[in-house]
Design an enzyme around this catalytic site. Structure first.
Site, PDB file in Angstrom:
ATOM      1  N   LYS A   1       0.834  -1.205   0.000  1.00  0.00           N
ATOM      2  CA  LYS A   1       0.000   0.000   0.000  1.00  0.00           C
ATOM      3  C   LYS A   1       0.868   1.253   0.000  1.00  0.00           C
ATOM      4  CE  LYS A   1      -3.774  -2.439   2.238  1.00  0.00           C
ATOM      5  NZ  LYS A   1      -4.408  -2.854   3.500  1.00  0.00           N
TER       6      LYS A   1
ATOM      7  N   GLN B   1      -4.424  -1.226   9.671  1.00  0.00           N
ATOM      8  CA  GLN B   1      -4.303  -2.570   9.102  1.00  0.00           C
ATOM      9  C   GLN B   1      -4.906  -3.601  10.065  1.00  0.00           C
ATOM     10  OE1 GLN B   1      -3.139  -3.302   5.973  1.00  0.00           O
ATOM     11  NE2 GLN B   1      -3.743  -5.410   6.367  1.00  0.00           N
TER      12      GLN B   1
ATOM     13  N   ASP C   1     -10.975   3.367   4.311  1.00  0.00           N
ATOM     14  CA  ASP C   1     -11.337   1.943   4.267  1.00  0.00           C
ATOM     15  C   ASP C   1     -12.857   1.755   4.301  1.00  0.00           C
ATOM     16  OD1 ASP C   1      -9.491  -0.035   3.863  1.00  0.00           O
ATOM     17  OD2 ASP C   1      -8.797  -0.093   5.940  1.00  0.00           O
TER      18      ASP C   1
END
Ligand code: NDP
Length: 291
Positions: free
Chosen positions: A60, A104, A127
């Site tokens: 990422k 994460q 997200d």
């Protein structure tokens, strides 16, 4: 469908190629925003040393750098508590150089995942896991859409798959993939069935699907005999086999001779997830200009 060696085989939904095209476009968009004085910025918080998570985070961060997006990688020790992670999130919420924050997952057991996700500003929640963004999607007015299902929708649109009135079956009901996937397919006018570990006759449902999305986390669980001829099959799963190779939740070999389109693993949904993270970060930066 393609004919090869006398066998009909599914066309490949090539997420790697599509994501590369999109990432070139996002690089231009990031440059344009930077020229207007707002370089898009993404912060990724990683707690602990999980090797798979480290690979995902590195991918990422590298994707951001390649797109001209500023990125900050915040590493926290595996034994920190919830308050420490939330303090980091709040610092990033206040940082004007950061437009997107990604925590994460999974987090270590001692950390209250829901509390951490709730602490991320809904305006920086690239997200799409914050309850405000989950609610907006459910109400049909999406703001930030979770990256993996958003990437699946891009792949389907790119292949020209007509979802209007289609029977769509999603296997898996997680908050990050299955549920938002079902919402997006519903919003696109598909008739949606969601299956899970308590579903009584999984194959009965999967065999009805014009569009089948597998997000289970079980290697090669969906086999060709469970798929309707001509179906579009999207494999979200990423599983590591004992020999170290990656495979999806769909048995590619037996399914490719039945389906009309199929995503490979790797090279299908995975690269699209990263591309959509960049897209959401750009969107967050654009919105910050409007505030
Ligand atoms: P979860 O473990 O959170 O969810 C798995 C879902 O599959 C659950 O809803 C579970 O049902 C269901 N399930 C498990 N066993 C069965 C079964 N035998 N029959 C039917 N349904 C079953 O996983 P995620 O949604 O987070 O991820 C799914 C897969 O996608 C994983 O392989 C993951 O690595 C991959 N992934 C890939 C991404 C990408 O970028 N390509 C991004 C995110 C995930 P129940 O709810 O009843 O337990």
């Amino acid at each position: 469908m393609r004919e090869r060696d006398g066998l009909v085989t599914a066309a490949i939904l090539d997420g790697k190629a599509l994501s590369e095209t999109l990432r070139a476009r996002y690089r231009d968009e990031a440059a344009a925003l930077t020229a207007r004085g707002v370089q898009p910025g993404l912060a990724v918080i990683l707690v602990g040393e999980d090797p798979a998570s480290q690979v995902y985070v590195r991918n990422k961060v590298n994707a951001c750098l390649a797109a001209g997006i500023h990125s900050e990688h915040c590493r926290l020790a595996a034994d920190v508590d919830t308050a420490r992670v939330i303090a980091e999130v709040e610092r990033l919420n206040r940082d004007p150089a950061i437009h997107g924050i990604l925590v994460q997952l999974p987090l270590p057991r001692q950390i209250d995942e829901a509390a951490v996700l709730a602490a991320v500003s809904a305006d920086k929640d690239v997200d799409g896991f914050h309850v405000a963004n989950v609610g907006a999607l459910a109400l049909g007015a999406p703001r930030f859409v979770p990256c993996t299902p958003k990437g699946v929708m891009e792949l389907l649109a790119h292949a020209g798959v007509d979802l209007n009135g289609a029977e769509a079956v999603v296997v898996g009901r997680s908050n990050i993939v299955g549920k938002p996937m079902a919402q997006l397919l519903l919003a696109a006018n598909a008739t949606v069935t969601v299956c899970h570990s308590r579903t009584r006759d999984l194959a009965f449902h999967t065999r009805r699907a014009d569009v089948l999305v597998a997000a289970i986390g079980r290697p090669k669980m969906i086999t060709g005999d469970m798929v309707k001829p001509g179906a579009v099959v999207v494999d979200v799963g990423i599983n590591r086999l004992p020999d170290g190779k990656l495979c999806g939740d769909v048995d590619f070999e037996s399914t490719r001779t039945v389906a009309s389109w199929i995503t490979p693993v790797p090279g299908g949904v995975g690269p699209m997830t990263i591309a959509m993270l960049l897209a959401n970060t750009l969107e967050a930066a654009r919105r910050s200009l409007a505030r």
